[in-house]
Design an enzyme around this catalytic site. Structure first.
Site, PDB file in Angstrom:
ATOM      1  N   ALA A  62      -4.173  -4.979   1.624  1.00  0.00           N
ATOM      2  CA  ALA A  62      -5.614  -5.140   1.482  1.00  0.00           C
ATOM      3  C   ALA A  62      -6.171  -3.930   0.733  1.00  0.00           C
ATOM      4  CB  ALA A  62      -6.245  -5.254   2.854  1.00  0.00           C
ATOM      5  N   GLY A 103      -0.843  -6.055   3.993  1.00  0.00           N
ATOM      6  CA  GLY A 103      -1.084  -7.425   3.566  1.00  0.00           C
ATOM      7  C   GLY A 103      -0.096  -7.891   2.502  1.00  0.00           C
ATOM      8  N   GLU A 106       2.742  -9.048   4.465  1.00  0.00           N
ATOM      9  CA  GLU A 106       2.327 -10.266   5.181  1.00  0.00           C
ATOM     10  C   GLU A 106       2.335 -11.477   4.257  1.00  0.00           C
ATOM     11  OE1 GLU A 106      -1.207  -8.203   6.677  1.00  0.00           O
ATOM     12  OE2 GLU A 106      -0.669  -9.011   8.647  1.00  0.00           O
ATOM     13  N   GLU A 126      -0.422  -0.475   8.849  1.00  0.00           N
ATOM     14  CA  GLU A 126      -1.819  -0.591   9.290  1.00  0.00           C
ATOM     15  C   GLU A 126      -2.182   0.357  10.425  1.00  0.00           C
ATOM     16  OE1 GLU A 126       0.145  -3.104   8.459  1.00  0.00           O
ATOM     17  OE2 GLU A 126      -0.962  -4.736   7.519  1.00  0.00           O
TER      18      GLU A 126
HETATM   19  N1  T1G Z   1      -6.220  -0.105  -1.285  1.00  0.00           N
HETATM   20  C1  T1G Z   1      -6.945   0.568  -2.197  1.00  0.00           C
HETATM   21  N2  T1G Z   1      -6.474   1.569  -2.924  1.00  0.00           N
HETATM   22  C2  T1G Z   1      -5.213   1.921  -2.722  1.00  0.00           C
HETATM   23  C3  T1G Z   1      -4.384   1.267  -1.788  1.00  0.00           C
HETATM   24  C4  T1G Z   1      -4.944   0.201  -1.051  1.00  0.00           C
HETATM   25  N3  T1G Z   1      -4.231  -0.482  -0.153  1.00  0.00           N
HETATM   26  N4  T1G Z   1      -3.165   1.845  -1.818  1.00  0.00           N
HETATM   27  C5  T1G Z   1      -3.225   2.795  -2.742  1.00  0.00           C
HETATM   28  N5  T1G Z   1      -4.453   2.857  -3.285  1.00  0.00           N
HETATM   29  C6  T1G Z   1      -4.913   3.746  -4.354  1.00  0.00           C
HETATM   30  C7  T1G Z   1      -4.979   5.197  -3.908  1.00  0.00           C
HETATM   31  O1  T1G Z   1      -6.218   5.458  -3.284  1.00  0.00           O
HETATM   32  C8  T1G Z   1      -4.825   5.926  -5.219  1.00  0.00           C
HETATM   33  O2  T1G Z   1      -6.064   5.889  -5.878  1.00  0.00           O
HETATM   34  C9  T1G Z   1      -3.862   5.041  -6.002  1.00  0.00           C
HETATM   35  O3  T1G Z   1      -3.935   3.747  -5.371  1.00  0.00           O
HETATM   36  C10 T1G Z   1      -2.429   5.502  -5.977  1.00  0.00           C
HETATM   37  O4  T1G Z   1      -2.061   5.741  -4.616  1.00  0.00           O
HETATM   38  C11 T1G Z   1      -4.525  -7.544   5.991  1.00  0.00           C
HETATM   39  C12 T1G Z   1      -5.754  -5.112   6.472  1.00  0.00           C
HETATM   40  C13 T1G Z   1       1.188   2.339  -1.977  1.00  0.00           C
HETATM   41  C14 T1G Z   1       2.714   4.045  -0.939  1.00  0.00           C
HETATM   42  O5  T1G Z   1      -1.835   1.198   4.069  1.00  0.00           O
HETATM   43  O6  T1G Z   1       0.561   4.012   1.319  1.00  0.00           O
HETATM   44  O7  T1G Z   1      -3.179  -4.618   4.217  1.00  0.00           O
HETATM   45  O8  T1G Z   1      -6.686   8.281  -5.711  1.00  0.00           O
HETATM   46  O9  T1G Z   1      -1.859   8.238  -4.816  1.00  0.00           O
HETATM   47  O10 T1G Z   1       1.767   8.258  -3.634  1.00  0.00           O
HETATM   48  O11 T1G Z   1      -3.047  -6.526   7.527  1.00  0.00           O
HETATM   49  O12 T1G Z   1      -0.855   4.487  -1.816  1.00  0.00           O
HETATM   50  O13 T1G Z   1      -5.668   7.347  -7.776  1.00  0.00           O
HETATM   51  O14 T1G Z   1      -7.977   6.684  -7.105  1.00  0.00           O
HETATM   52  O15 T1G Z   1      -1.218   7.023  -2.698  1.00  0.00           O
HETATM   53  O16 T1G Z   1       2.529   6.417  -5.226  1.00  0.00           O
HETATM   54  C15 T1G Z   1      -2.215  -1.515   4.171  1.00  0.00           C
HETATM   55  C16 T1G Z   1      -1.673   2.384   1.486  1.00  0.00           C
HETATM   56  C17 T1G Z   1      -3.641  -1.832   3.869  1.00  0.00           C
HETATM   57  C18 T1G Z   1      -0.897   1.180   1.871  1.00  0.00           C
HETATM   58  C19 T1G Z   1       1.563   4.509  -3.135  1.00  0.00           C
HETATM   59  N6  T1G Z   1      -1.653  -0.778   3.071  1.00  0.00           N
HETATM   60  N7  T1G Z   1      -1.142   2.984   0.285  1.00  0.00           N
HETATM   61  O17 T1G Z   1       1.672   5.896  -2.975  1.00  0.00           O
HETATM   62  O18 T1G Z   1       0.157   6.743  -4.852  1.00  0.00           O
HETATM   63  S1  T1G Z   1      -4.385  -2.634   5.218  1.00  0.00           S
HETATM   64  C20 T1G Z   1      -1.507   0.544   3.108  1.00  0.00           C
HETATM   65  C21 T1G Z   1      -0.086   3.796   0.300  1.00  0.00           C
HETATM   66  C22 T1G Z   1      -3.867  -4.227   5.121  1.00  0.00           C
HETATM   67  C23 T1G Z   1      -3.639  -6.391   6.253  1.00  0.00           C
HETATM   68  C24 T1G Z   1      -4.286  -5.070   6.281  1.00  0.00           C
HETATM   69  C25 T1G Z   1       0.277   4.472  -0.984  1.00  0.00           C
HETATM   70  C26 T1G Z   1       1.429   3.813  -1.757  1.00  0.00           C
HETATM   71  P1  T1G Z   1      -6.637   7.119  -6.680  1.00  0.00           P
HETATM   72  P2  T1G Z   1      -1.271   7.047  -4.183  1.00  0.00           P
HETATM   73  P3  T1G Z   1       1.606   6.878  -4.219  1.00  0.00           P
END
Ligand code: T1G
Ligand code: NAD
Length: 699
Positions: A62, A103, A106, A126
C-alpha cells in the site's frame, strides 16, 4: 504515468504494474490493474496472466503516504483487485522481483501461482507500521506456509528470501535467468496442465504446534509491552485457524482498521518517513563528490576508540589504532579480540571471519603513523586543551585532503577547526555512541566550515558502517546529550522529592524507554559526569536548585555497575539492579539537608517531569537550527537513547499530546521551579495551534 499495461506473449497476457519507485498501490493503480485484468479476461486468445512490477520489479504494498487520508470516492482498492483475481477462470501468475512486501505480497498470495527471481525478498512488514496486514495476508499466508511460519513472519515483520519462501510453500518456483521469460514459460506450463488452479483460500491451514499462540503471546507480553500491533497480528493469524475464510478476512479487516487509527501506528508511520527524511541534507546531493574512505585511523584507544575501530573492521575497512598509553592500547586490542571470540562462540560469526576483522585493526605507536589514512578520528579524553594538542599533531601528520573528525560528546568542534586553519573544509564531529560497535546512531557534527564533499563522504561512510547518521550543528552536547541534561536533572530532583530509583525506572520503562535512567547511569558509570560537574562547579549559578544526590553516591565510591554499586547494588558478576536501602537513606538525608518534604510521586508525573525537559530543549535545538527538522531529533532519541519507536520519538510524542497541553504543563512547572522556562518556539507553536512537524529547516 502510473498505472498498468497489458501485452500479449502468445497465450499469456503480461500485466505490468507501473508506479515508480516501488510500484506502491497508490490511488489509481488498483483501478488500472483491474482494467487490464478485465481486458485479459475478455481476450479469448489469453489463457493465463502474468502479473509483474515495472522497473526493478518490486511491489512495496500500500502507499504509506495515502494512510490517514480518505481514499478517493469510487476508486477501486487493492482488495477489489484481489477479489477479481480470485474470480478469474484464467490462472494468474504473480511474478516477484526485488521486494514484494505488505499489500504486494498479499496480492501475490491471492494469485493462483507465484514465481520469483532468486534475490527477491517477501514479507508482511505491516507490524512495523503499527497494524496487521489488511488485505488477507493473515488468512492466506497460514494456508500456504503453515501457521507457525506465517505467524513468525507476520508478528516479526521480517522479510525472507525467495529460496526460503519456496521451501515454505509461499512460492511455486524460483527462477534463475530472465524472470519475465521464466514466468511466461511457467504460465504456459500451467495452461498445458489445465485446471484446477487452486487458490490459497481453498486450503486448510496446517498447525503443527498447538502451543505456538500461547508461547508467542507470552513472548510478546515481555518484548512488545505497551504495543498493540504485534498482538493484533497474532489475533488475526489465530482467526485463520478458528474461523471460516471469509469471516477471518472480516475479522482481519476490523482489527486492521482499529490499529490504523491508533497513535501507535501514526508514530510508526512517522518514523518510517523520518528515517528517510534524515538522509536528506541541504547542500548535499547526488552530484556532490564523495571522497573514498579506504583506510581510517583512530587516536585514543579507550572505550570509544576501541568500539569505533571494531565498527570499521566489521565494515571491512582497515583501521589503525593509536594511544599515548601503551597499556591502554594493549587492553583495547585484547578487549577487541575477546569480544570477537565471544561472538564466534555464540555462533554470530565464523572464526576465520573474526580473524580477518581482527587483522584489519593495526596498532600504531606514534601519531605520525596516521599518515596515509583517508579519515582520522580523535577519541582522546574529553578535555579541550588535550584535543587541541592532538589536532595540532594531526595537522602535521595527516595527508592533505584527509578528513579529520572528533568524537567529542560536548565540546566546540569549531574551535578545533581553528587549530588546523588550512584544513577548514575537512574537519567535523563524528559522535559515535557507546558501545560504538552496537549503537546505530551517529551524530555528524557539521562545523561552520565543513565542505559539502566532506559531509557527503562521511554520510556515505556511515551507510557502509551500518549507522543511522543525523546531521547536527555545533553546540554544547549537540542534539542528544544536550537534551539529556534536563532529563537527568529531573531524575535527581524527583529522587529528592520522594521517588525511589525503582519507581523512576519503572515509570519510564513502563512508558516504553528501553532502560530507566538510574539503571542507565549505573551502566554508563556515574564518575564521568561527576568529574565534569566538579570541574564546572565554578560555572554553576548558586541561585538555582542543585541536587547533590549523584555527587554523594560518587563520594561513597558508588560509580555504578563497575564498582558493584550506584543507584542500585549489584551482586558480583551480575548486571541485575537490586534496590539498596543505603541509597534510599542517602537520598532522604540529602533531601532533609535541602529542606525538602518528601511525598509519593505517581508514574505519570515522573514521566512528564523527565520527558518534558526533552521536548523543551528539543524545541530550542530546532529553533536554533541545530537539528534540521523535528523528526531528526526523533531519530536521535530512538536510535541513541532507547526512546520507544512506537511512540514516534520525543517531538512526535509531544505533537501527539498537543503542544498547547505540553506548554501548559511546562508553564505551570515554571511557576514553582526555576528550570522550566518554556522554549520560545514551543510557546509560539502552542499559541498558534501548530506542531513541531511543521518546522522544517531543510526545506
Ligand atoms: N509507500 C509509499 N512510498 C514508499 C513505500 C510505500 N509502501 N515504500 C517505499 N516508498 C518510498 C520511500 O518513501 C522512498 O521515497 C522511496 O520509496 C524509496 O524507498 C494492505 C496496508 C521497499 C524495502 O512497509 O520497506 O501494504 O524518500 O528509500 O532502501 O496490508 O522502502 O525517495 O521520496 O526505503 O531500497 C507495507 C515499506 C505497506 C514497505 C525499499 N509495505 N518500504 O527500500 O528504498 S502497508 C512496507 C520499504 C500495506 C496492506 C498494508 C522500503 C523498500 P523517497 P527507500 P530502499
Ligand atoms: P577513555 O577514557 O575510555 O579513553 C580515552 C583514551 O585516550 C585513553 O586510552 C587515553 O590513554 C587516550 N589518550 C589520552 N591522551 C592521548 C593522546 N594525546 N594521544 C593518544 N591517546 C590519548 O574515553 P572514552 O570514553 O573513550 O571517550 C573518548 C572521547 O569520546 C571523549 O571525547 C568522550 O567525550 C567521547 N565519547 C564518549 C562516550 C562514552 O560513552 N564513553 C560516548 C560518545 C563520545
Amino acid at each position: 504515468m502510473s498505472g498498468a499495461s497489458l501485452e500479449r506473449e502468445g497465450a499469456v497476457g503480461v500485466i505490468t504494474i507501473d508506479n515508480p519507485p516501488v510500484n506502491a498501490m497508490s490511488p489509481g493503480v488498483p483501478g488500472a490493474i483491474l482494467a487490464r485484468l478485465a481486458e485479459a479476461q475478455a481476450d479469448d486468445a489469453v489463457a493465463a496472466v502474468v502479473l509483474r512490477g515495472a522497473g526493478k520489479g518490486a511491489l512495496a504494498g500500500a502507499d504509506i503516504r495515502s494512510f490517514g487520508k480518505p481514499w478517493p470516492e469510487g476508486e477501486p482498492t487493492l482488495r477489489d483487485v484481489i477479489a477479481a483475481i480470485e474470480r478469474s477462470a484464467k490462472p494468474v501468475v504473480a511474478t516477484l522481483a526485488g521486494y514484494w512486501l505488505g499489500g504486494g505480497l498479499e496480492l501475490a498470495l491471492s494469485c493462483h501461482y507465484r514465481v520469483a527471481s532468486r534475490k527477491t525478498q517477501v514479507g508482511q512488514p505491516e507490524v512495523a507500521l503499527g497494524f496487521p496486514p489488511g488485505a488477507g495476508g493473515t488468512q492466506r499466508l497460514p494456508r500456504l506456509a503453515g501457521v507457525e511460519a506465517a505467524l513468525a513472519m507476520i508478528v516479526s515483520g521480517k522479510p525472507i528470501g525467495a529460496p526460503e519462501a519456496a521451501e515454505k510453500g509461499i512460492l511455486d518456483r524460483v527462477i534463475d535467468g530472465d524472470l519475465r521469460e521464466g514466468a511466461v514459460a511457467f504460465a504456459e506450463e500451467r495452461i498445458a496442465a489445465g485446471p484446477p488452479h487452486a487458490l490459497a483460500r481453498e486450503r486448510t491451514p496446517e498447525l503443527m504446534d498447538p502451543d505456538v499462540f500461547a508461547a508467542t503471546r507470552k513472548r510478546l507480553e515481555r518484548r512488545a509491552r505497551g504495543q498493540r500491533a504485534p498482538a493484533a497480528c497474532l489475533e488475526c493469524v489465530e482467526a485463520a485457524l478458528t474461523l471460516p475464510f471469509d469471516e477471518g478476512i472480516r475479522k482481519e479487516r476490523a482489527i486492521f482498521e482499529e490499529c490504523m487509527a491508533s497513535a501507535e501506528s501514526r508514530a510508526l508511520r512517522h518514523v518510517f518517513f523520518a528515517e528517510r527524511a534524515v538522509r536528506k541534507v541541504p547542500g548535499i546531493g547526488k552530484e556532490t563528490p564523495v571522497r573514498p574512505i579506504e583506510s581510517a585511523a583512530i587516536v585514543g584507544a579507550g572505550t570509544m576508540g576501541r568500539g569505533i575501530a571494531t565498527c570499521f573492521a566489521n565494515a571491512g575497512i582497515p583501521v589503525r589504532l593509536m594511544d599515548s598509553d601503551g597499556q591502554a592500547l594493549e587492553r583495547a586490542l585484547a578487549g577487541i579480540r575477546s569480544e570477537y571470540e565471544g561472538r564466534v562462540k555464540r555462533g554470530r560469526i565464523g572464526a576465520a571471519d573474526a580473524e580477518v576483522r581482527i587483522g584489519l585493526i593495526e596498532p600504531i605507536d606514534t601519531l605520525e603513523k596516521v599518515a596515509g589514512a583517508d579519515l582520522v578520528i580523535e577519541a582522546v579524553f574529553e578535555e579541550m586543551p588535550l584535543k587541541e594538542e592532538v589536532f595540532r599533531a594531526l595537522d602535521s601528520a595527516c595527508d592533505a585532503g584527509a578528513i579529520i573528525a572528533s568524537n567529542t560528546s560536548y565540546l566546540d568542534v569549531n574551535r578545533l577547526v581553528d587549530i588546523v586553519p588550512s584544513r577548514r573544509g575537512d574537519v567535523l564531529g563524528l559522535h559515535f555512541f557507546s558501545p560504538a560497535q552496537v549503537m546505530r546512531l551517529l551524530e555528524v557534527i557539521r562545523t561552520d566550515s565543513a565542505s559539502p564533499e566532506t559531509l557527503a563522504s562521511v554520510l556515505a561512510l556511515a551507510k557502509r558502517l551500518g549507522k543511522t547518521a543525523v546531521v547536527a550543528g555545533v553546540c554544547h552536547g549537540f542534539i542528544g546529550n544536550r537534551m539529556l541534561e534536563g532529563y537527568t536533572r529531573e531524575v535527581r530532583f524527583l529522587l529528592e522529592e520522594g521517588a525511589s530509583p525503582v519507581e523512576i525506572d519503572s515509570a519510564l520503562t513502563g512508558f516504553g524507554m528501553a532502560m530507566g535512567p538510574c539503571a542507565v547511569a549505573d551502566l554508563a558509570g556515574l564518575d564521568v559526569s561527576w568529574r565534569k560537574r566538579k570541574a564546572d562547579a565554578h560555572l554553576r549559578d548558586p541561585s538555582k536548585r542543585y541536587s547533590a544526590v549523584a555527587d554523594r553516591l560518587c563520594e561513597l565510591g558508588r560509580f555504578g555497575q563497575k564498582t558493584g554499586a550506584g543507584y542500585y547494588r549489584y551482586e558480583p558478576g551480575s548486571r541485575t539492579p537490586v534496590p539498596d536501602p543505603e541509597v534510599d537513606a542517602l537520598i532522604a538525608e540529602v533531601a532533609a539537608e535541602s529542606g525538602i518534604n518528601r511525598r509519593t510521586i505517581g508514574a505519570d508525573e515522573i514521566v512528564e517531569r523527565c520527558l518534558y525537559p526533552l521536548v523543551n530543549e528539543g524545541a530550542r535545538i530546532l529553533d536554533e537550527g541545530i537539528a534540521l527538522r523535528a523528526s531528526d531529533i526523533d531519530i536521535v532519541w530512538i536510535n541513541g537513547y532507547g526512546f520507544p519507536r512506537w511512540r514516534g520519538g520525543v517531538m512526535h510524542w509531544a505533537d501527539e499530546i498537543g503542544l498547547a497541553a505540553v506548554h501548559g504543563t511546562i508553564a505551570r512547572l515554571d511557576e514553582n521551579q526555576d528550570h522550566w522556562e518554556p522554549a520560545p518556539l514551543l510557546s509560539r507553536l502552542a499559541a498558534e495551534g501548530g506542531s513541531f512537524a511543521d518546522v522544517d529547516r531543510a526545506a
